[in-house]
Design an enzyme around this catalytic site. Structure first.
Site, PDB file in Angstrom:
ATOM      1  N   ASP A 678       0.886  -1.550  -0.044  1.00 39.22           N
ATOM      2  CA  ASP A 678      -0.114   0.271  -0.600  1.00 39.22           C
ATOM      3  C   ASP A 678       1.409   1.355   0.056  1.00 39.22           C
ATOM      4  OD1 ASP A 678      -2.379   0.996  -0.258  1.00 39.22           O
ATOM      5  OD2 ASP A 678      -2.200   2.043   2.216  1.00 39.22           O
ATOM      6  N   LYS A 682       1.572   4.916  -3.233  1.00 43.79           N
ATOM      7  CA  LYS A 682       1.321   6.227  -2.769  1.00 43.79           C
ATOM      8  C   LYS A 682       2.351   6.015  -3.254  1.00 43.79           C
ATOM      9  CE  LYS A 682      -1.561   5.315   1.370  1.00 43.79           C
ATOM     10  NZ  LYS A 682      -1.778   5.302   2.515  1.00 43.79           N
TER      11      LYS A 682
END
Ligand code: ADP
Ligand code: ASP
Ligand code: MG
Length: 823
Positions: A678, A682
């Protein structure tokens, strides 16, 4: 105590009455109420027609009487339990026979007095209120029929009687002050002190409600009708109109005086005297905000609140050089007209005093002409007055707003717009209150005039943002809560109306052009929705062809993000919290950027990184301002931030992770946080925003889940395996601590390398003071060379994410026209 008034439009059919009954029941649960009703829709007009026919000896009234009878009986059969039906029908029959007798009498004598006309017109409300009271009682609510003729006393100006206020208030208080039952009061009708039926003027039920409200010192008067409040212009006359959220009593008075039929002008006064708010609400859409009329004047930007018109008036002009400088001329005109009983709607006098002109109703024009010609006979003969001219088929248009006083340039805008559209203005008046500018135009020009003025004042001011939301999980629900909380403020202070026109989850969707409430989902979706299909959802949303349409993706679904190109091609702007699209292939990322440009729509995704923190926006602005990004460093996961800010080398690492899980800081399976994927997404998005063309495969990502724990079958199993590595984590911690360093899971982009890894940082590092679950992002740029530009704060959580999404929506809303749909 609240007073509810339901107009003829709200009691026009079985379905409508059922809604009314439901609303009454709901309101009753909240407190004491009294209800005023009008005649069933159209009945007063029919009664008028019948009595006119009868007086002309035309027997057609009989058929109409039969139709009225059938309509009322039909409603009784549908709404009232079988047991009570026969009593109700008997009473109904008594009333209808009485009506028949009067009409018969009129048809025999061919004589129709104002007194008889009022008596006949009063039957509409007597029938409707009686039926409604019985229908309510039959549904178990303690209700009582109340004939307003016993309460409201007037003089004997039949057709438009003047209320004897003190007696009326006393009667109302005596009858209703202490009542626990719901009174169903006949609107519109009243009586003289000798008991003869009078009426309060067409549309007078609103006034009845206001009188009752004032007498009982009610907390509110609610006028329930078929529109969502008072609109910026009469919906039947303009192509586009907007609801007015708030009006002062004076503004409402001016608007209604100049033709906004939605509220009967005398209604305002009793409410204003006691400072009771009047709400105008839509029976068929109770959730809509409606209009509230109160004392306070909104200090807002919209200087013109609304426009209204009187369609058919006659303009009378007196012209003559002899009037110049002669005092008392205007006074003589007024008194001549007053003596003749003519009502002047508007008056203007040119400052040269060469002409005086005023508007009257067409019916009264011959009377006015005769009175003036008679009164000024000598002046006409002597040439002091050249002529008295009558111009029929004119209309008055009035722009009303308290704020006009303080705003220069209003009339400039007003007349410029008329000039540009070639509209000829016959007369102009600006009320001395400066709350009103009125003009007279040819009736043929009315529609054009209304539309022109409306567009000039409103279209650029209030913007409806039409929202289509997909995903109502944790974030979507929080977003809806936020809409509910902020909608009024945004509307009133910023002229932005958030309108939820579509909503969907993975199973159902619902589209509604007029908008729907923000609350009550997702249960409601299951009940009211259609089976979900992205194509169908988009197709229906597209079919509405609304301006300023905006899709919001609050899912984490790849299927939804794969659909973005279609959304943009259909000219919808897009706000997303879903990272999938931007962290997919570079090709997809670029395609979306290009599509947004090509279709002139906005594409915003601030919450993709750092939730509500202004990360993407800051980066974008730096790039646009010509800055060069040399390095990006960040702690981009709230979970991992928390874990390493808490881990002190004493509590075993696996235990720290377990605590985080128990506190709800991690995904249900903490491996999804620890694997760093994750965070990598980003970083990938940030790098792309910085202008670097990277693919996920170019990133080096340290997976914090030890090899053996990756394949563990269950979360419990994973924890057991992770515990075997507690020592390893401790050693790493100790090694760092011995040098005064700490551990930090950092995403970094620098000189072509993008990495995500657990690093040791010293106490001078900008991230060393990080605590809790905060995120931090440092941008090292050409402009921020010595110390980086840092954004820091909570970077996770549904609430801050919803806040970030709303911020994106508002940024889009501030763009003049963000979607080029045709209205
Ligand atoms: P009711 O039967 O509920 O008393 P009315 O027919 O008297 O309803 O008033 C509602 C109607 O007023 C609306 O349907 C609308 O057509 C008309 N109207 C005229 N001007 C306005 C305005 N400015 N705003 C809203 N409605 C208006
Ligand atoms: N029924 C009456 C009318 O049509 C009064 C009202 O509707 O307010 O004028
Ligand atoms: Mg009305």
């Amino acid at each position: 105590m609240r007073i509810l008034k339901f107009g003829g439009t709200s009691v026009g059919s079985e379905d409508a009455i059922r809604r009314v009954l439901k609303l009454i029941a709901l309101k009753r649960e909240e407190g004491r109420i009294q209800v005023v009703v009008s005649a069933f829709g159209g009945v007063t007009n029919t009664l008028l027609q019948m009595v006119e026919d009868a007086s002309a000896g035309n027997q057609a009234y009989r058929e109409q009487l039969k139709a009225i009878e059938d309509r009322h009986i039909d409603i009784v059969r549908k709404l009232i339990g079988v047991k009570q039906q026969s009593t109700v029908l008997t009473e109904l029959k008594v009333l209808l026979n009485e009506l028949d007798d009067v009409l018969h009498g009129v048809s025999l004598t061919h004589e129709l007095t104002d007194r008889t006309r009022d008596f006949v017109l009063g039957f509409g409300e007597r029938l409707s209120a009686y039926i409604l009271s019985k229908a309510l009682a039959s549904s178990g609510i303690e209700a009582e029929y109340i004939d307003a003729r016993e309460l409201i006393k007037t003089n004997d100006d039949f057709g438009n009687a003047r209320v004897l206020v003190p007696t009326t208030y006393e009667n109302i208080r005596e009858r209703l002050k202490e009542s626990e039952f719901v009174g169903i009061v006949t609107g519109y009708i009243s009586s003289t002190v000798t008991g003869e039926t009078t009426t309060l003027g067409r549309g007078g039920s609103d006034y009845t409600a206001s009188l009752i409200g004032a007498a009982l010192d009610a907390e509110a008067i609610e006028i329930w009708t078929d529109v969502e409040g008072i609109m910026t212009a009469d919906p039947r006359k303009v192509g586009r109109y907007l609801p007015i959220g708030r009006l002062s009593y004076e503004e409402a008075m001016e608007l209604s005086h100049f033709g906004a039929e939605v509220i009967y002008p005398p209604t305002i006064h009793p409410a204003m005297e006691q400072a009771i708010p009047i709400y105008i609400k839509n029976t068929f859409k109770p959730e809509a905000r409606g209009t509230v009329i109160t004392q306070e004047v909104q200090d807002d930007k919209s200087s013109v609140k609304g426009i209204s018109s009187i369609d058919n008036i006659t303009l009378i002009t007196l012209k003559g050089s002899g009037m110049v400088g002669v005092s008392g001329f205007a006074a003589r005109i007024f008194s001549a007209l007053a003596d003749a009983g003519v009502n002047i709607i508007m008056i203007t006098q040119a400052s040269s005093e060469h002409t005086v002109c005023f508007a009257v109703l067409p019916d009264e024009a011959p009377l006015a002409m005769r009175a003036l010609e008679h009164h000024f006979k000598r002046e006409l003969e002597e040439g002091i007055i050249d002529e008295i001219k009558e111009e029929p088929d004119c209309s008055i248009v009035a722009a009303v707003g308290e704020g006009m006083k303080r705003t220069p340039g209003i009339s400039g805008r007003f007349f410029r717009s008329l000039g540009r559209n070639g509209i000829n203005v016959r007369a102009i008046a600006q009320g001395s209150s400066e709350r009103n500018i009125s003009i007279v135009v040819q009736e043929d020009d009315l529609a054009k005039t209304l539309n022109t003025i409306h567009d000039a004042f409103f279209l650029s001011e209030i913007k409806s943002v039409n929202l289509f939301l997909i995903g109502i999980g944790l974030i979507g629900s929080k977003l809806l809560d936020l809409f509910e909380k902020q909608a009024d403020l945004l509307f009133e202070k910023h002229n932005i109306e958030l309108k939820l026109c579509g909503i969907a989850n993975s199973r159902y969707y619902k589209i509604r052009e007029e908008g729907m409430p923000f609350t009550g989902w997702p249960d409601r979706l299951e009940e009211e929705g259609e089976p979900m299909s992205l194509q169908q959802f988009l197709k229906e949303a597209d079919r509405l062809n609304l301006p300023n349409s905006l899709f919001i993706d609050c899912t984490a679904s790849e299927e939804v993000s794969d659909f973005y190109p279609e959304v943009m091609k259909a000219n919808f702007s897009l706000v997303t919290a879903n990272k999938k699209a931007n962290s997919g292939t570079l090709k997809r990322y670029q395609e979306l950027q290009e599509l947004a440009l090509e279709h002139n729509v906005m594409y915003l995704y601030e919450t993709n990184v750092g939730a509500g923190l202004p990360v993407v926006k800051t980066l974008k602005e730096q790039v646009l301002a010509g800055d060069e990004i040399t390095k990006i460093e960040g702690v981009l996961s709230g979970t991992l931030s928390y874990i390493f800010n808490t881990y002190d080398g004493k509590t075993p690492f696996s235990q720290v992770v377990r605590n985080a899980l128990e506190k709800g800081y991690t995904e249900p399976d903490p491996r999804e946080d620890l694997n760093g994927r994750d965070v990598a997404r980003k970083l990938l998005i940030l790098a792309r925003e910085a202008g670097i063309e990277v693919e996920m495969g170019d990133l080096t990502v340290q997976n914090l889940v030890p090899e053996p724990a990756r394949e563990a079958d269950s979360v419990e199993d994973f924890f057991e395996k992770l515990a075997e590595f507690d020592d390893e984590f401790r050693q790493q911690y100790d090694r760092a601590a011995s040098q005064g360093h700490r551990l930090c899971y950092i995403a970094r982009y620098e000189q072509g390398d993008a990495t995500v890894a657990l690093e040791e940082i010293d106490s001078g590092h900008p991230f060393s003071g990080l605590s809790g679950s905060d995120n931090i992002i440092a941008f090292h740029t050409k402009h921020y060379r010595d110390t980086p530009l840092v954004v820091k704060g909570p970077g996770a959580g549904a609430e801050v994410t919803a806040g970030g999404i709303l911020a994106d929506i508002l940024r889009i809303s501030n763009v003049p026209s963000f979607s080029n749909k045709i209205v």
